[in-house]
Design an enzyme around this catalytic site. Structure first.
Site, short mmCIF file in Angstrom:
data_model
loop_
_atom_site.label_atom_id
_atom_site.label_comp_id
_atom_site.label_asym_id
_atom_site.label_seq_id
_atom_site.Cartn_x
_atom_site.Cartn_y
_atom_site.Cartn_z
N VAL A 130 18.75 -24.48 -68.72
CA VAL A 130 19.68 -24.72 -69.78
C VAL A 130 18.81 -25.34 -71.18
CG1 VAL A 130 21.22 -27.47 -71.04
CG2 VAL A 130 21.09 -26.90 -68.89
N ASP A 198 28.60 -18.23 -71.39
CA ASP A 198 27.21 -18.26 -71.00
C ASP A 198 27.09 -20.48 -71.33
OD1 ASP A 198 24.15 -18.58 -70.98
OD2 ASP A 198 24.09 -19.03 -72.87
N LYS A 202 25.82 -23.44 -69.41
CA LYS A 202 24.74 -25.00 -69.55
C LYS A 202 25.44 -26.27 -69.82
CE LYS A 202 21.62 -20.98 -71.44
NZ LYS A 202 22.31 -20.19 -72.70
#
Lengths: 434, 434
Positions: A130, A198, A202
């Site tokens: 992250v 993506d 996260k």
């Protein structure tokens, strides 16, 4: 001195960076920990000639690492879902601690992985997954541990942020994407980055660690930036806003909001100033208020910095046989709340609307009345001189906060008006004030 | 469930905030830790009627807390140097872990305190002492643990930052200070804040935790903001810079720079955008690059957030009897480097100079030649039309990086020129590029 053996699986960008930084800063890391953290095995499908492994045992089968009895901490840097999942579960089954940079793996298979890890009493950590090098998971799980986290908002995809930053100069999405691909910032297939997948991986992890809820990636809403135009970027700026591709997670009564979409943010807010490939995460806690964490979200050694921070935390636990650890998702399993992700229609937001209206008398009144009927209050309105010279005029509206359901109905009604041409452009806005 | 007993010394702003947040978020904190963190004793000289302590044992002598055998973690929130030092040393002597928000205590007496704590194998933590609610000590000691930290630069005094922010509207220092005092942002005696002493306390701690060197507060250089004028702020802006009161620590060959002074920073850099009473700390590591941590540097519950994060870390150690902990200053005592703080003349910086010159032919050439003789390169120069209408003209120069010793000599020579009127105004500048 205590010794902890680390096995690295995968020697790509992040794996190579991790190996190099562990070697270069070995003495410093021992100075910080009092532990000799040894790379005791490396496995990678494609060997690298630019990295000198010395006499460290090496193989091309990553499962050799998890089956090596001497390894205390397995570092999963192969990426992807299936093999990574098998590898991590095998490592856990063998009683090894796991460090991973794989956000997709944790967002999609994390609940299963953490359950297995809890049974075996091993650590699984994922700081590098992250926001790359920014220690934001540590901030949320430990630094903010006194707080009820109310919301999290982040620029957590560098590619998307680079594209939106460049588009402020009036350039089109497709042109900047091409350039980002040439510079190596964007993949040949840019879907994961520009469509928000993506970022949703996260955000899913951040939300669970902040709120103490199970990972629910499949319920996250994603909307990409490919439809954003320089025209809307420029008009948002005139209104005092900047368009960012934000991941937003918010605790609401009865559920959480979990959404990635282009968002107008006030230009005066620090997060509006985060440009290029850099990342930043805003976290709001009931005691501390707003804090922000900023830095590189990708890169070999930047990501390695986070991988190694996790290795060091695991090494401290190994060296002390401690059972009192930071929980996987920040909360003890029995303290997790089973809050659902709210349907997108239930979220609340302010909105930027761009309506192409026919230049007839009373058209503005009609628009205003549709909005008003749906309980939507206007914060500012801009009616431009017709630039089309064809009787059509753009009307740009910024609304106060309203439920998305109301906005959907209002937009449907607006688009049905004979005075409105084509679709209404709608971009959500956040003031970070609630 | 495991239980850890906390004793709070001091029930002022931060003490009250800590008590309230611990009570309000008790269930959440247990959910994060699996530990029942109990406030088992409170002591404060001046009782508060607005806080209901219930049946928690209470006394007016803070030493009652450190002498209570049931207490595991002593929270020192009384402030000041002497009694706080005695209290913390007594707590350590009694084998108790210590959490403090007292930056002055740690900066001045930290070496002695940590040595005593190491002998008794207890934790002493101080997150709340540096940048209030921002978990920057955790970031530096743990999140950046893989990195050789090369420099740290921070806006770590909210009062000073508020004043400089307001002065950008053209207002004078004295006027804004008065306002800050009326608003409660500045003390009646503002020396600690505006002269950089408070910032130097925090910077001293950050530098030691980042670099692994002993605390050397007495060697820190401090220069306040009381001489800064709206005129220089405006001209810095024209040059593309903003004036911030920065604490800067930098690792150099043979020593460290440790200095607090007004500093020009590029307006395009994120730290230039940190306004008002907010704090931000930039940390540069060899692996991760630049990261920044932003948030409230003061306030009852914001500071309590950091105090409680430290209490939680200590509680985890108590509950697990772990000896493998994060070292006091980020490095094991034997790994600390005995690097001195460099004398101010040895630091390197770029400089903003404002020279009041007589409007004679050749005066600019004379100035340029003095700078050149001392190896000082000019980045930009601005010669303004005379606004004084009296034959004097302001010349504003931004230099490249040079050693302060060279600059001191050049300024001495410039001030001796007959063409120069009065003193040369000099403000250091940082580009965050090295």
């Amino acid at each position: 001195m205590k010794e902890v053996n680390v096995g690295i699986c995968g020697l790509g960008t992040v794996g190579g960076g991790t190996f190099n930084v562990l070697e270069r800063n070995a003495k410093l890391i021992t100075g910080r920990t009092g532990i000799n953290i040894r790379v005791a095995r490396v496995a990678t499908r494609t060997p690298r000639t630019d990295i000198n492994l010395g006499d460290i045992p090496f193989s091309t089968d990553v499962f050799d690492v998890v089956n090596d009895a001497s390894i205390d901490v397995v570092v999963e840097l192969i990426g992807g879902y299936d093999t990574a999942r098998e590898l991590v579960l095998a490592a856990i089954e063998n009683g090894k601690h796991v460090v991973t940079a794989n956000k997709a793996l944790i967002a999609v298979h994390g609940n299963e992985i953490f359950e297995a890890a809890a049974k075996k009493n091993v650590i699984v950590s994922y700081e590098a997954g992250v926001a790359g090098g920014i220690p934001v998971i540590k901030a949320v799980r430990e630094g903010m541990a006194a707080n009820r986290v109310d919301w999290i908002a982040g620029i957590i995809n560098g590619t998307g942020n680079y594209i939106l930053t460049e588009m402020r100069a009036g350039r089109e999405f497709a042109e900047v994407l091409k350039e980002a691909q040439d510079l190596g910032y964007a993949e040949a297939d840019p879907t994961f980055d520009v469509e928000g997948i993506d970022a949703a991986h996260k955000l899913t992890i951040l939300a669970s660690a902040g709120f103490g809820v199970p990972l629910q990636f499949e319920k996250a809403y994603t909307e990409g930036i490919s439809e954003i135009t320089p025209y809307d970027i420029a008009h948002a700026e005139v209104l005092g806003y900047r368009i960012k591709h934000l991941g937003i997670a918010r605790r609401r009564e009865g559920g959480i909001e979990l959404r990635v979409h282009p968002t107008l943010v006030p230009r005066s807010h620090l997060i509006a100033q985060v440009d290029g490939v850099l990342n930043a995460v805003l976290v709001d806690g009931d005691a501390v208020g707003q804090t922000m964490y900023y830095g590189p979200g990708a890169g070999d050694e930047a990501t390695a910095s986070a991988v190694i921070a996790d290795i060091i935390d695991a090494a401290r636990a190994v060296a002390s046989s401690s059972n009192q650890r930071v929980p996987y998702l920040g909360f003890e399993p029995e303290a997790m709340e089973n809050l659902p992700v709210l349907p997108m229609e239930d979220i609340q937001s302010a909105y930027y609307l761009r309506i192409t209206a026919m230049d007839h008398p009373g058209v503005l009144a009609k628009i205003a009345s549709v909005l008003s009927e749906h309980g939507i209050n206007i914060e500012s309105i801009m009616q431009k001189e017709s630039e089309f010279k064809d009787g059509r005029i753009p009307v740009i509206i910024l609304t106060h906060t309203v439920q998305e359901r109301q906005m959907n109905r209002a937009i449907e009604e607006l688009e049905a008006l004979s005075d409105i041409d084509g679709r209404v452009v709608r971009i959500r806005a956040e003031n970070f004030e609630g």
